[in-house]
Design an enzyme around this catalytic site. Sequence first.
Site, PDB file in Angstrom:
ATOM      1  N   ASP A   1      -2.215  -7.332  -1.358  1.00  0.00           N
ATOM      2  CA  ASP A   1      -3.122  -6.190  -1.528  1.00  0.00           C
ATOM      3  C   ASP A   1      -4.550  -6.730  -1.413  1.00  0.00           C
ATOM      4  O   ASP A   1      -5.010  -7.499  -2.263  1.00  0.00           O
ATOM      5  CB  ASP A   1      -2.878  -5.537  -2.897  1.00  0.00           C
ATOM      6  CG  ASP A   1      -3.718  -4.275  -3.104  1.00  0.00           C
ATOM      7  OD1 ASP A   1      -4.798  -4.164  -2.497  1.00  0.00           O
ATOM      8  OD2 ASP A   1      -3.299  -3.418  -3.900  1.00  0.00           O
TER       9      ASP A   1
ATOM     10  N   TYR B   1      -2.513  -3.775  -9.922  1.00  0.00           N
ATOM     11  CA  TYR B   1      -2.970  -2.402 -10.145  1.00  0.00           C
ATOM     12  C   TYR B   1      -1.874  -1.620 -10.891  1.00  0.00           C
ATOM     13  O   TYR B   1      -0.679  -1.774 -10.590  1.00  0.00           O
ATOM     14  CB  TYR B   1      -3.278  -1.769  -8.780  1.00  0.00           C
ATOM     15  CG  TYR B   1      -3.467  -0.288  -8.851  1.00  0.00           C
ATOM     16  CD1 TYR B   1      -4.475   0.260  -9.645  1.00  0.00           C
ATOM     17  CD2 TYR B   1      -2.636   0.573  -8.151  1.00  0.00           C
ATOM     18  CE1 TYR B   1      -4.637   1.640  -9.726  1.00  0.00           C
ATOM     19  CE2 TYR B   1      -2.791   1.945  -8.224  1.00  0.00           C
ATOM     20  CZ  TYR B   1      -3.795   2.466  -9.027  1.00  0.00           C
ATOM     21  OH  TYR B   1      -3.946   3.821  -9.119  1.00  0.00           O
TER      22      TYR B   1
ATOM     23  N   ARG C   1       3.463  13.848  12.212  1.00  0.00           N
ATOM     24  CA  ARG C   1       3.930  13.086  11.041  1.00  0.00           C
ATOM     25  C   ARG C   1       4.134  11.604  11.359  1.00  0.00           C
ATOM     26  O   ARG C   1       4.235  10.767  10.479  1.00  0.00           O
ATOM     27  CB  ARG C   1       5.220  13.729  10.501  1.00  0.00           C
ATOM     28  CG  ARG C   1       5.674  13.188   9.180  1.00  0.00           C
ATOM     29  CD  ARG C   1       6.479  14.197   8.357  1.00  0.00           C
ATOM     30  NE  ARG C   1       7.337  15.061   9.131  1.00  0.00           N
ATOM     31  CZ  ARG C   1       8.509  14.690   9.678  1.00  0.00           C
ATOM     32  NH1 ARG C   1       8.950  13.457   9.518  1.00  0.00           N
ATOM     33  NH2 ARG C   1       9.237  15.546  10.361  1.00  0.00           N
TER      34      ARG C   1
ATOM     35  N   LYS D   1     -11.008   2.902  -1.350  1.00  0.00           N
ATOM     36  CA  LYS D   1     -12.064   2.089  -1.976  1.00  0.00           C
ATOM     37  C   LYS D   1     -13.082   1.640  -0.919  1.00  0.00           C
ATOM     38  O   LYS D   1     -13.718   2.447  -0.306  1.00  0.00           O
ATOM     39  CB  LYS D   1     -11.432   0.915  -2.717  1.00  0.00           C
ATOM     40  CG  LYS D   1     -10.169   1.255  -3.483  1.00  0.00           C
ATOM     41  CD  LYS D   1     -10.401   2.267  -4.590  1.00  0.00           C
ATOM     42  CE  LYS D   1      -9.144   2.454  -5.398  1.00  0.00           C
ATOM     43  NZ  LYS D   1      -8.919   3.778  -5.897  1.00  0.00           N
TER      44      LYS D   1
END
Length: 399
Positions: A187, A115, A62, A212
Site C-alpha cells: 500500500d 489502515y 463495468r 488521498k
Amino acid sequence: MNTTVKRKWNMDTTIIHAAQEPCRNTRAVASPIVPAVAYAFGSTDEACAVVSGEDQGVYYGRYGNPTTKTVEEKVALLENGEAALGVSSGMAAISTALLAFLKNGDHALVTKDVYGGTHKFTTSLAPRFGISIDFVDCTDLAKVERAIQPNTKVLYIETPSNPCLTVLDIQALSDLAHRYQLTVIVDNTFMSPYLQKPLDFGADVVVHSATKYLNGHGDVLAGFIVGKFDDIEFMRKHVMGDLGQHLNAWDSFLILRGLKTLGLRVRQHCRSALKVAQFLENHPAIEHVYYPGLPSHPQHDLAKRQMKDFGGIVSFIVKGGYEAACTVINSLQLAMISFSLGDPETLVQHPASMTHSSIPEEERVHFGICGGLIRLSTGLEDTEDIIDDLRMSLSALDF
Ligand code: PLP
C-alpha cells in the site's frame, strides 16, 4: 507525441505529460470525459476480439472506460508498472488485489500496523471466504520468515504505516517473500509514486487509495492497483468487473486534473510535515513523535534510502493520554477533525476512536495505537499557521 521517450522525462514532467496527448478530434489539451457505458462494434468478430483481450478497447462500462484508461496508463507509468486498474476506492483496490491472489484455504501475512479498513477486511470479510490472516511485525525479517506457512500466498505491507509511520524494507521483504513464492502487495498511499516506487524494490503489486495524495483535493473516492499486465487484466475481468467496483469517468477526470500538481503538492506537504515534526519533538507536552524524517525515527536511514522525501503525515503522542489528545484535537482552529488525509486542508484525527476504532482495544494498543496518539495530515496552508495552530492547542494542556 512519441511515447517511447516518455520514461526519460524527469518526474515532474512525466506527471504532467505521461499518457496524455491533445484529443485527436477536438485538439482539447485537458482529457475529455467519456461517460459512455455502451460501445458499438462493426461486427461480432470485432466485439469478440475486444472482449477476449485479443484487441485493446473498451466494451462495457463495468470493465473499463476511456477516461479511466487514460488515468490508469498514467498511474502505471508513474509507478513503473506494466499496467494499472482504477477502482472505486482504496478499499476496492486492497480487496481486489487480495482476492486476486488468495482463494479458499490460502493464508496471508499482513504487517501489524495497517489502515483500519484493511485490518477489518482481513479479519472479518476475508475469513468468510476461507482466507486466513496473521499479523506480523515486518520490521523483523526472522519473524516474517517464521510466520510463513505452507499455504501462505501473500505478504501484504503498508510503508510508512498508518498511523504509526513504521517504515518497512520493501527490497528485503520482497527478496524473502519471493524465496517462498509469495506475492508482495504494498500500500503506497502515504507516499504516492512521487516519493516511493515499491515495484522498483521488488514488490509485485502496488495499491493506492487515490482518495488521498493522488487526487489530492478531498473530492474523489478512488483506488488503483498497479502490477503485471496479466495480473491486472485478471483483476479487471474476474474481480473488479464481477464485483462492480469500477472507477467512473468523472472521478477519473478529476484524478487526472489533481495528478498534474502532485509534485508541487507533495513537496509542500513534506516541507511542512518536517517542520511540524521538529516543532512537536521539542514541545514539553509531547511524549513521542512519529515521522520518518526525524533522525530519532527507528527506520530513518532506511527511509532516506527508500523514499525521496518523508511524506506529509506526522503522528504524535501527547502526555496525558486519551483526555489530553481529545483536548488538543478539539482546541485546534485551523486543522479540521477528519478521517481522511492528503488534502490541501490540514486534517487531524484520533486513530484509537476514529480510523482504527474497529480494531479490538488490546490489539490496537499492541499495534501502538494508544489513547494519546494523534495523526496529523499537514495541508498546503502556510507552515507557520499550521504550527501556530498546534502551539495554541497544546497550550490548553497542563505540562
Ligand atoms: N490505505 C490507506 C493507507 C489509507 O489511509 C486508506 C484510507 O484512509 C485506505 C487505504 C482506504 O482508502 P479509501 O478510503 O479510498 O477506501
